[in-house]
Design an enzyme around this catalytic site. Sequence first.
Site, mmCIF file in Angstrom:
data_model
loop_
_atom_site.group_PDB
_atom_site.id
_atom_site.type_symbol
_atom_site.label_atom_id
_atom_site.label_comp_id
_atom_site.label_asym_id
_atom_site.label_seq_id
_atom_site.Cartn_x
_atom_site.Cartn_y
_atom_site.Cartn_z
ATOM 1 C CB CYS A 44 -0.863 0.268 1.190
ATOM 2 S SG CYS A 44 -1.826 1.513 1.443
ATOM 3 C CB CYS A 49 -3.127 2.680 -1.861
ATOM 4 S SG CYS A 49 -3.651 0.839 -1.439
ATOM 5 C CE LYS A 52 -4.682 4.170 -6.409
ATOM 6 N NZ LYS A 52 -5.152 2.670 -6.489
ATOM 7 C CE1 TYR A 179 -10.654 -1.980 -6.494
ATOM 8 C CE2 TYR A 179 -10.874 -4.195 -7.084
ATOM 9 C CZ TYR A 179 -11.366 -3.184 -6.425
ATOM 10 O OH TYR A 179 -12.345 -3.411 -5.267
ATOM 11 C CD GLU A 183 -6.886 1.996 -9.193
ATOM 12 O OE1 GLU A 183 -7.807 2.270 -8.487
ATOM 13 O OE2 GLU A 183 -5.631 1.832 -8.928
ATOM 14 C CG HIS A 436 -29.012 22.437 -4.887
ATOM 15 N ND1 HIS A 436 -29.191 21.903 -5.912
ATOM 16 C CD2 HIS A 436 -29.351 23.667 -5.142
ATOM 17 C CE1 HIS A 436 -29.438 22.455 -6.975
ATOM 18 N NE2 HIS A 436 -29.525 23.896 -6.479
ATOM 19 C CD GLU A 441 -28.572 18.596 -5.708
ATOM 20 O OE1 GLU A 441 -29.821 18.899 -5.085
ATOM 21 O OE2 GLU A 441 -27.707 19.520 -6.307
HETATM 22 P P1 NDP Z 1 -7.821 -7.998 -10.550
HETATM 23 O O1 NDP Z 1 -8.029 -9.428 -9.895
HETATM 24 O O2 NDP Z 1 -8.631 -6.823 -9.957
HETATM 25 O O3 NDP Z 1 -7.924 -7.968 -11.885
HETATM 26 C C1 NDP Z 1 -6.820 -8.967 -12.752
HETATM 27 C C2 NDP Z 1 -7.262 -8.856 -14.463
HETATM 28 O O4 NDP Z 1 -6.252 -9.600 -15.001
HETATM 29 C C3 NDP Z 1 -8.554 -9.224 -14.674
HETATM 30 O O5 NDP Z 1 -9.161 -8.287 -15.453
HETATM 31 C C4 NDP Z 1 -8.449 -10.683 -15.120
HETATM 32 O O6 NDP Z 1 -9.267 -10.999 -16.132
HETATM 33 C C5 NDP Z 1 -7.228 -10.477 -15.778
HETATM 34 N N1 NDP Z 1 -6.441 -11.637 -15.917
HETATM 35 C C6 NDP Z 1 -6.156 -12.531 -14.922
HETATM 36 N N2 NDP Z 1 -5.299 -13.524 -15.435
HETATM 37 C C7 NDP Z 1 -5.257 -13.417 -16.608
HETATM 38 C C8 NDP Z 1 -4.281 -14.007 -17.835
HETATM 39 N N3 NDP Z 1 -3.567 -15.275 -17.246
HETATM 40 N N4 NDP Z 1 -4.356 -13.489 -18.772
HETATM 41 C C9 NDP Z 1 -4.886 -12.291 -19.124
HETATM 42 N N5 NDP Z 1 -5.546 -11.833 -18.403
HETATM 43 C C10 NDP Z 1 -5.630 -12.163 -17.010
HETATM 44 O O7 NDP Z 1 -6.360 -7.780 -10.155
HETATM 45 P P2 NDP Z 1 -5.494 -6.473 -10.005
HETATM 46 O O8 NDP Z 1 -4.192 -7.070 -10.447
HETATM 47 O O9 NDP Z 1 -5.950 -5.329 -10.967
HETATM 48 O O10 NDP Z 1 -5.769 -6.105 -8.507
HETATM 49 C C11 NDP Z 1 -5.312 -6.895 -7.499
HETATM 50 C C12 NDP Z 1 -6.334 -6.637 -6.475
HETATM 51 O O11 NDP Z 1 -5.490 -5.409 -5.710
HETATM 52 C C13 NDP Z 1 -7.651 -6.150 -6.512
HETATM 53 O O12 NDP Z 1 -8.478 -7.139 -6.739
HETATM 54 C C14 NDP Z 1 -7.970 -5.170 -5.588
HETATM 55 O O13 NDP Z 1 -8.539 -6.081 -4.536
HETATM 56 C C15 NDP Z 1 -6.645 -4.526 -5.224
HETATM 57 N N6 NDP Z 1 -6.552 -3.141 -5.574
HETATM 58 C C16 NDP Z 1 -7.319 -2.401 -5.023
HETATM 59 C C17 NDP Z 1 -7.259 -1.086 -5.600
HETATM 60 C C18 NDP Z 1 -8.359 0.178 -5.021
HETATM 61 O O14 NDP Z 1 -9.128 -0.158 -3.939
HETATM 62 N N7 NDP Z 1 -8.697 1.179 -5.679
HETATM 63 C C19 NDP Z 1 -6.380 -0.691 -6.370
HETATM 64 C C20 NDP Z 1 -5.569 -1.612 -6.857
HETATM 65 C C21 NDP Z 1 -5.418 -2.978 -6.366
HETATM 66 P P3 NDP Z 1 -10.692 -11.762 -15.945
HETATM 67 O O15 NDP Z 1 -11.732 -10.517 -15.480
HETATM 68 O O16 NDP Z 1 -11.325 -12.147 -17.202
HETATM 69 O O17 NDP Z 1 -10.323 -12.721 -14.538
#
Ligand code: NDP
Length: 453
Positions: A44, A49, A52, A179, A183, A436, A441
Amino acid sequence: MSVFDYDLFVIGGGSGGVRAARIASAEGGAKVGLAEESRMGGTCVIRGCVPKKLMVFASAFPDAISNARAYGWDVTLGGFDWPRFRTTLETDLDRLEAAYRNTLTTAGVTIHDSRAVLVDAHTVKLASGEVFRAKHILVATGGRPFVPDIPGADLAVTSNEMFHLPVLPKRALVVGGGYIASEFACILNGLGVEVCQYYRGAQILRGFDDEARGHVATAMQMNGIMIHCGTDVMRLEKSESGIVAVATDGSSREFDLVMYATGRHPNTEGLGLQGLGVELGRQGQIKVDEWSQTAVPSIFAVGDVTGRINLTPVAIREGHAFADTVFLGRPTKFDHELVASAVFTQPEMGSVGLSEEAAREQEPIEVYATAFRPMKTAFAGRSDRVMMKLVVSQESRKVLGCHIVAPEAGEMIQLAAIAIRMGATKEDFDRTCAVHPTMSEELVTMRKPVRKA
Ligand code: NDP
């Protein structure tokens, strides 16, 4: 004399581990040791976080300046000095890391700057060879980016490297639709980079409310991000002037930077857990019960390494609940229901509770939704739209889900989450008088459902 060196030994100095160590020591009077192999603060603070969000802020200035011009200010956008921003960012992270260390030492925690592995149910071993026995061990080692094993994968970077790039690329490919990918696609786009995002599925941000994620994706595309859904990288090849991504849609495009954000895996490899009786899930996550206790009574785990909900505030609450339970005699379980979160895309998306799709599966619902051009950017002649949505139970009238796509949606959803957590009904929202003129709102002025399902 105790047979233990510590009452608690924490492996991992991230959000969950630091909170647990501090509370156990400062409030529970426990003798606590904590080992961290990298920088104090964890994902984080050091590579997640915090940096970022600072990059999100940096990337929003071009829009702010263009709005300022529309409001009559005589300003022009100059260039972005990435090395200058990066240096300030690094200084700020050094400050935060020092603050984390200071908090721990003030709380009486002994810090070991070292990797630690488990030897048995009560013993940890540091990289130096030093061995400590502890009555309780807390594993809070977090996770790391996962990159699929494709040819040329080593040419790609992950979010870990994004804060230290020597130069900003001109053309970037972001792979993934979650995410982190979404982002960073927005951050890079805001900083003037030409961005493509490849996602293997039909729509980015899977798991969120369909309407809300569609709204975000449309806005991202209008902002210039080239989102290619149903597209994945087959291989990466080094070319003379960059990296070529050969994709499943038959295209070969050249980029200066390829960033993978295809999920994160828990850091359990080589920790010594095998053979101790600690159960691991399919991706290596530590299985724990509602008290964050593993199958071995003296070993607990919190945060991303348990793969429950991978969010900093969740890890903090899990760590705090563990310390309250074990060291303060206050049995506390963290409730993983109704955890709100925000995706810091541009525009932001804030969500709490069920998506329309999930709620519909559960019970009959009503949907209240609105999309409109907010005053601030409409005045500037922009076509940005915000979206507010409430998913309501027909039977109990409770608001089951709230989804907001708007500037500062993260701030709004935090407050909506309090009401929803308290069990607010649609009529409670209706009884609340509007503030407002604001965007939010609309949350208390939507009178008629747009559909029932
Ligand atoms: P996520 O699990 O959110 O997303 C992973 C993405 O990668 C999905 O779109 C998934 O596709 C794709 N994917 C997974 N495996 C493959 C593969 N083998 N080939 C191609 N695409 C693939 O993970 P992130 O890495 O984005 O983030 C990890 C975690 O960190 C999040 O779940 C979240 O909890 C946390 N986070 C929170 C944030 C916030 O609160 N703002 C900011 C950043 C991270 P599919 O959908 O098809 O599975």
